[in-house]
Motif scaffolding. Sequence first.
Motif, PDB file in Angstrom:
ATOM      1  N   LEU A 152     -98.110  37.881  94.181  1.00  0.00           N
ATOM      2  CA  LEU A 152     -98.245  36.421  94.161  1.00  0.00           C
ATOM      3  C   LEU A 152     -98.931  35.960  92.879  1.00  0.00           C
ATOM      4  O   LEU A 152     -98.455  35.042  92.192  1.00  0.00           O
ATOM      5  CB  LEU A 152     -99.032  35.965  95.386  1.00  0.00           C
ATOM      6  N   LEU A 153    -100.056  36.600  92.544  1.00  0.00           N
ATOM      7  CA  LEU A 153    -100.812  36.189  91.358  1.00  0.00           C
ATOM      8  C   LEU A 153    -100.043  36.467  90.072  1.00  0.00           C
ATOM      9  O   LEU A 153    -100.160  35.722  89.095  1.00  0.00           O
ATOM     10  CB  LEU A 153    -102.160  36.914  91.337  1.00  0.00           C
ATOM     11  N   ASP A 154     -99.262  37.531  90.086  1.00  0.00           N
ATOM     12  CA  ASP A 154     -98.474  37.876  88.900  1.00  0.00           C
ATOM     13  C   ASP A 154     -97.256  36.967  88.753  1.00  0.00           C
ATOM     14  O   ASP A 154     -96.883  36.586  87.646  1.00  0.00           O
ATOM     15  CB  ASP A 154     -98.039  39.336  88.976  1.00  0.00           C
ATOM     16  N   ASN A 207    -101.016  28.863  91.076  1.00  0.00           N
ATOM     17  CA  ASN A 207    -100.956  29.035  92.523  1.00  0.00           C
ATOM     18  C   ASN A 207    -102.241  28.511  93.158  1.00  0.00           C
ATOM     19  O   ASN A 207    -103.218  28.242  92.469  1.00  0.00           O
ATOM     20  CB  ASN A 207    -100.739  30.504  92.884  1.00  0.00           C
ATOM     21  N   ALA A 208    -102.203  28.386  94.496  1.00  0.00           N
ATOM     22  CA  ALA A 208    -103.343  27.785  95.204  1.00  0.00           C
ATOM     23  C   ALA A 208    -104.127  28.803  96.023  1.00  0.00           C
ATOM     24  O   ALA A 208    -104.927  28.414  96.874  1.00  0.00           O
ATOM     25  CB  ALA A 208    -102.841  26.668  96.110  1.00  0.00           C
ATOM     26  N   LEU A 209    -103.931  30.088  95.757  1.00  0.00           N
ATOM     27  CA  LEU A 209    -104.606  31.113  96.560  1.00  0.00           C
ATOM     28  C   LEU A 209    -106.124  30.978  96.491  1.00  0.00           C
ATOM     29  O   LEU A 209    -106.803  30.920  97.522  1.00  0.00           O
ATOM     30  CB  LEU A 209    -104.171  32.506  96.110  1.00  0.00           C
ATOM     31  N   ASN A 210    -106.666  30.953  95.291  1.00  0.00           N
ATOM     32  CA  ASN A 210    -108.121  30.883  95.155  1.00  0.00           C
ATOM     33  C   ASN A 210    -108.679  29.576  95.699  1.00  0.00           C
ATOM     34  O   ASN A 210    -109.764  29.552  96.297  1.00  0.00           O
ATOM     35  CB  ASN A 210    -108.523  31.077  93.688  1.00  0.00           C
ATOM     36  N   ALA A 211    -107.937  28.499  95.505  1.00  0.00           N
ATOM     37  CA  ALA A 211    -108.403  27.206  96.008  1.00  0.00           C
ATOM     38  C   ALA A 211    -108.524  27.227  97.529  1.00  0.00           C
ATOM     39  O   ALA A 211    -109.491  26.702  98.099  1.00  0.00           O
ATOM     40  CB  ALA A 211    -107.454  26.098  95.569  1.00  0.00           C
ATOM     41  N   LEU A 212    -107.560  27.847  98.201  1.00  0.00           N
ATOM     42  CA  LEU A 212    -107.608  27.945  99.656  1.00  0.00           C
ATOM     43  C   LEU A 212    -108.735  28.873 100.110  1.00  0.00           C
ATOM     44  O   LEU A 212    -109.455  28.576 101.072  1.00  0.00           O
ATOM     45  CB  LEU A 212    -106.268  28.446 100.199  1.00  0.00           C
TER      46      LEU A 212
END
Length: 263
Positions: free
Chosen positions: A43-45, A50-55
Amino acid sequence: MKLNKQWRILTVGDGDLSFSHALSLQFPRSQLIASVYDSETVLLDKYKDNALNALKQKQFKVLTEFDVTEPGSWKRIASKSIDVVIFQFPLIPAFSNLDDFKQQSLSVNTLNRRLLRLYIHFAHKYVLDPAGPMLCIITSKDVKPYCEWDLESSLTQGLDINYLGQSIFNINDFSGYKIRNVDRDKHVKDTSGISYVWSAKTTSDELPHLNRPHYLLDNHCSFCRAGPFLTDKDKIAHTNSKKHKNMKKHHDDWMAYLKSETL
């Protein structure tokens, strides 16, 4: 898409998590679980924005490597703890090469229908709470190949689950949400989307904002979205058309798959 502020929501297949993040602005973390098909590394690559860290910073639960076709993924969620499951603009990933495609017997059209059928079936079987509305939502585009999947009529054949209706998806209701191409770090132009809704419990009367399209009425061809046919001659002409023959092939392939299916 109208969402009750009391509902407990699960998003699936939310590539860059921007839709889940938009929902996080409207719902508390106790009512929202987000999930993606990819691993966290992929996902990060794949999606630089992306919103992963925000979540995660807001302490929302995010499940990676969540495959809607695998019961094991659904079992990672507390049983019967969800009111509505949402799958935005689903599409199976492209095959990496021709040999991979030749190794399986199903057409791409059938594979996409199978993906969505299993999503609806497993959501009801494992996570949707019978005490709630038990809603499955799929938002899709009204262009090829999406409009060739006969979403309204084909996905729940033989299942005790009903198609309730559909509504226009307004992306402006979800701040920051960006639609992406599958497997590519690129936003696509906003196109008209339609949110289709199924449930084993809730009736269409309980969701008055939903409508059922005219092509599901009698004297129409539902999987071609054609009609009404004013005369028998019109109906015969449609049956002999290239479009109908192509859609009939998709329909026949799907019916053949259902005969061999084991759920």
